[in-house]
Write a protein that holds these residues in place. Structure first.
Motif, PDB file in Angstrom:
ATOM      1  N   ALA A 184     -36.761  59.035 122.011  1.00 39.00           N
ATOM      2  CA  ALA A 184     -37.588  57.840 121.894  1.00 39.00           C
ATOM      3  C   ALA A 184     -37.225  56.769 122.921  1.00 39.00           C
ATOM      4  CB  ALA A 184     -37.470  57.266 120.483  1.00 39.00           C
ATOM      5  N   PHE A 185     -35.935  56.693 123.307  1.00 37.25           N
ATOM      6  CA  PHE A 185     -35.557  55.613 124.222  1.00 37.25           C
ATOM      7  C   PHE A 185     -35.179  56.054 125.628  1.00 37.25           C
ATOM      8  CE2 PHE A 185     -31.378  56.326 121.997  1.00 37.25           C
ATOM      9  CZ  PHE A 185     -30.593  56.642 123.096  1.00 37.25           C
ATOM     10  N   SER A 186     -34.837  57.336 125.843  1.00 38.58           N
ATOM     11  CA  SER A 186     -34.340  57.751 127.152  1.00 38.58           C
ATOM     12  C   SER A 186     -35.374  57.641 128.279  1.00 38.58           C
ATOM     13  CB  SER A 186     -33.762  59.167 127.095  1.00 38.58           C
ATOM     14  OG  SER A 186     -34.739  60.119 126.737  1.00 38.58           O
ATOM     15  N   PRO A 187     -36.687  57.887 128.055  1.00 42.47           N
ATOM     16  CA  PRO A 187     -37.616  57.710 129.181  1.00 42.47           C
ATOM     17  C   PRO A 187     -37.560  56.307 129.779  1.00 42.47           C
ATOM     18  CG  PRO A 187     -38.679  58.936 127.426  1.00 42.47           C
ATOM     19  CD  PRO A 187     -37.377  58.441 126.872  1.00 42.47           C
ATOM     20  N   SER A 188     -37.366  55.301 128.933  1.00 41.88           N
ATOM     21  CA  SER A 188     -37.284  53.928 129.443  1.00 41.88           C
ATOM     22  C   SER A 188     -35.989  53.695 130.209  1.00 41.88           C
ATOM     23  CB  SER A 188     -37.381  52.929 128.287  1.00 41.88           C
ATOM     24  OG  SER A 188     -38.643  53.006 127.668  1.00 41.88           O
ATOM     25  N   ILE A 189     -34.915  54.389 129.833  1.00 46.87           N
ATOM     26  CA  ILE A 189     -33.660  54.287 130.603  1.00 46.87           C
ATOM     27  C   ILE A 189     -33.904  54.717 132.042  1.00 46.87           C
ATOM     28  CG2 ILE A 189     -31.377  55.311 130.969  1.00 46.87           C
ATOM     29  CD1 ILE A 189     -30.970  55.431 128.008  1.00 46.87           C
ATOM     30  N   ARG A 213     -42.377  50.934 120.375  1.00 47.37           N
ATOM     31  CA  ARG A 213     -42.115  49.766 121.230  1.00 47.37           C
ATOM     32  C   ARG A 213     -40.665  49.318 121.104  1.00 47.37           C
ATOM     33  NH1 ARG A 213     -45.561  46.640 119.069  1.00 47.37           N
ATOM     34  NH2 ARG A 213     -47.314  47.401 120.312  1.00 47.37           N
ATOM     35  N   ILE A 214     -40.136  49.361 119.900  1.00 47.58           N
ATOM     36  CA  ILE A 214     -38.736  48.978 119.691  1.00 47.58           C
ATOM     37  C   ILE A 214     -37.809  49.880 120.491  1.00 47.58           C
ATOM     38  CG2 ILE A 214     -36.862  48.965 117.973  1.00 47.58           C
ATOM     39  CD1 ILE A 214     -39.036  48.013 115.942  1.00 47.58           C
ATOM     40  N   PHE A 215     -38.035  51.194 120.427  1.00 43.75           N
ATOM     41  CA  PHE A 215     -37.140  52.111 121.139  1.00 43.75           C
ATOM     42  C   PHE A 215     -37.345  52.059 122.650  1.00 43.75           C
ATOM     43  CE2 PHE A 215     -36.499  53.884 116.894  1.00 43.75           C
ATOM     44  CZ  PHE A 215     -35.115  53.983 116.904  1.00 43.75           C
ATOM     45  N   ARG A 216     -38.549  51.728 123.091  1.00 41.07           N
ATOM     46  CA  ARG A 216     -38.731  51.519 124.527  1.00 41.07           C
ATOM     47  C   ARG A 216     -37.891  50.330 124.989  1.00 41.07           C
ATOM     48  NH1 ARG A 216     -44.317  52.828 123.611  1.00 41.07           N
ATOM     49  NH2 ARG A 216     -44.900  50.608 123.600  1.00 41.07           N
ATOM     50  N   TYR A 217     -37.813  49.322 124.142  1.00 37.59           N
ATOM     51  CA  TYR A 217     -37.019  48.140 124.480  1.00 37.59           C
ATOM     52  C   TYR A 217     -35.523  48.474 124.472  1.00 37.59           C
ATOM     53  CZ  TYR A 217     -35.956  43.152 124.772  1.00 37.59           C
ATOM     54  OH  TYR A 217     -35.516  41.922 125.179  1.00 37.59           O
ATOM     55  N   LEU A 222     -30.716  49.391 127.836  1.00 38.81           N
ATOM     56  CA  LEU A 222     -29.688  50.343 128.278  1.00 38.81           C
ATOM     57  C   LEU A 222     -29.826  50.616 129.774  1.00 38.81           C
ATOM     58  CD1 LEU A 222     -29.777  52.841 125.287  1.00 38.81           C
ATOM     59  CD2 LEU A 222     -27.789  51.502 125.993  1.00 38.81           C
ATOM     60  N   GLY A 223     -31.055  50.738 130.244  1.00 41.80           N
ATOM     61  CA  GLY A 223     -31.290  50.984 131.667  1.00 41.80           C
ATOM     62  C   GLY A 223     -30.806  49.842 132.538  1.00 41.80           C
ATOM     63  N   ILE A 224     -30.990  48.602 132.059  1.00 40.24           N
ATOM     64  CA  ILE A 224     -30.502  47.444 132.806  1.00 40.24           C
ATOM     65  C   ILE A 224     -28.984  47.503 132.948  1.00 40.24           C
ATOM     66  CG2 ILE A 224     -30.199  44.930 132.693  1.00 40.24           C
ATOM     67  CD1 ILE A 224     -32.993  44.814 131.372  1.00 40.24           C
ATOM     68  N   LEU A 225     -28.298  47.787 131.833  1.00 42.36           N
ATOM     69  CA  LEU A 225     -26.834  47.876 131.879  1.00 42.36           C
ATOM     70  C   LEU A 225     -26.374  49.052 132.731  1.00 42.36           C
ATOM     71  CD1 LEU A 225     -24.118  49.286 130.440  1.00 42.36           C
ATOM     72  CD2 LEU A 225     -24.090  46.856 131.008  1.00 42.36           C
TER      73      LEU A 225
END
Length: 343
Positions: free
Chosen positions: A273-278, A236-240, A245-248
């Motif tokens: 861990a975080f790129s799919p959410s980007i 959940r932390i890395f999704r956030y 990052l996606g917003i920016l």
């Protein structure tokens, strides 16, 4: 005679110095701890001592083109004054360039650390086939660098690209820069650990809590390891992280329409861990990205991507850096080479 230059990457945690030749081969690299607690003069002394030793070591066998130095924070490029650096407390309004040149008795080229990382990736890394690139560096803090037409874009005062202090949560966590809700508070290694400790405070029996208790060096890497093992709190932390990052990035894509955006720094090792959410945020928020996104049959169409199909022509590439933590070293070393070529 072989030509080399010396590049320096001054970070909030590590101080690294390297000799690099004109083809981009690493001749030697030295890594020291940045002893910020001992004061800025001590750090500059350590840096200059290492540069001097490296210069003397290769001075007879190679022609030294110059010294480039990447420094975190807002730099007045004309005066060489470090105006502010949240990750180097006590350095505000410090004449960094003058102090280094006084010790070394030679001219040096000073540049923002994220700018030199972007320059390194443009020279030898993920963006080597492109003239224009924006880069985010995710480390102790979050930096940003912009290269346009193969040249670092500094803005009117040398302060362009401070995307780590762009707001992604208007009522968010206070930042050392005086703002609140900065990207740096959600996508840096420091932020990942803070968010993990916040999660532990609300769930003391979690795997995160056990890891923090058993690991005296509980870090963003520890949290990433839990995430890839399937721990939902860590994931959940890395999704956030990816969401912020996606917003920016959606704003950058809409504003700049560059061919490539590169994400580097230590936290980039958690890319999986975080790129799919980007990409989820980009497709939802940016009409420009939706119109230029690489084909992905699994992408969910929502927001902007539900309104427009990606068309033919150049695609918008979002990718992780290839040079890892050495991007800033290569970019800093490249500065004197470019200056020499323009003489």
């Amino acid at each position: 005679m072989n030509k080399i230059s010396i590049g320096v990457d001054l970070g909030g945690t590590n101080l690294r110095i390297a000799a690099v030749d004109e083809q981009g081969a690493l001749v030697e690299k030295v890594t020291l701890g940045t002893k910020v607690s001992l004061g800025r003069d001590h750090v500059i002394d350590d840096m200059c001592d290492a540069i001097q030793r490296m210069s003397e070591k290769y001075g007879n066998s190679s022609a030294l083109l110059g010294i480039g130095i990447g420094v975190p924070g807002i730099i007045d490029m004309q005066t060489g004054l470090l105006r502010e650096s949240p990750n180097l407390p006590g350095w505000a309004n410090y004449p960094v360039r003058a102090e280094i040149e006084r010790r070394l008795k030679t001219i040096v080229i000073l540049e923002n650390d994220a700018n030199v990382a972007a320059f390194g990736e443009k020279w030898l890394g993920a963006a080597k086939d492109f003239s224009d690139v924006a880069m985010l560096t995710l480390g102790t803090g979050v930096g940003g660098g912009l290269v346009l037409g193969g040249t670092i874009w500094r803005g009117a005062n040398g302060m362009a690209g401070e995307w780590g202090h762009a707001t992604v949560e208007p009522a968010g966590h206070p930042c050392g820069c005086g703002n609140q809700g900065c990207l740096e508070q959600y996508a840096s290694a420091t932020a990942v650990v803070r968010m993990a400790r916040e999660a532990i405070a609300s769930n003391g029996g979690s795997a995160l809590a056990r890891a923090a208790h058993s690991d005296p060096e509980f870090s963003a890497k520890s949290i990433y390891n839990l995430a890839i093992q399937g721990d939902e709190d860590a994931r959940r932390i890395f999704r956030y992280v990816g969401r912020c990052l996606g917003i920016l990035l959606s704003t950058l894509v809409n504003s700049l329409n560059l061919p490539i955006y590169v994400i580097g720094g230590g936290v980039a090792s958690a890319w999986e861990a975080f790129s799919p959410s980007i990409f989820e945020e980009l497709r939802r928020r940016s009409l420009v990205y939706a119109a230029t996104a690489p084909y992905d049959p699994l992408a969910i169409k929502q927001g902007a991507s539900a309104l427009i199909e990606a068309g033919p022509g150049a695609k918008t590439i979002i990718t992780r850096a290839l040079l890892g933590s050495d991007a800033g070293l290569y970019g800093a070393a490249r500065l004197p080479m470019v200056a020499e070529a323009r003489r």
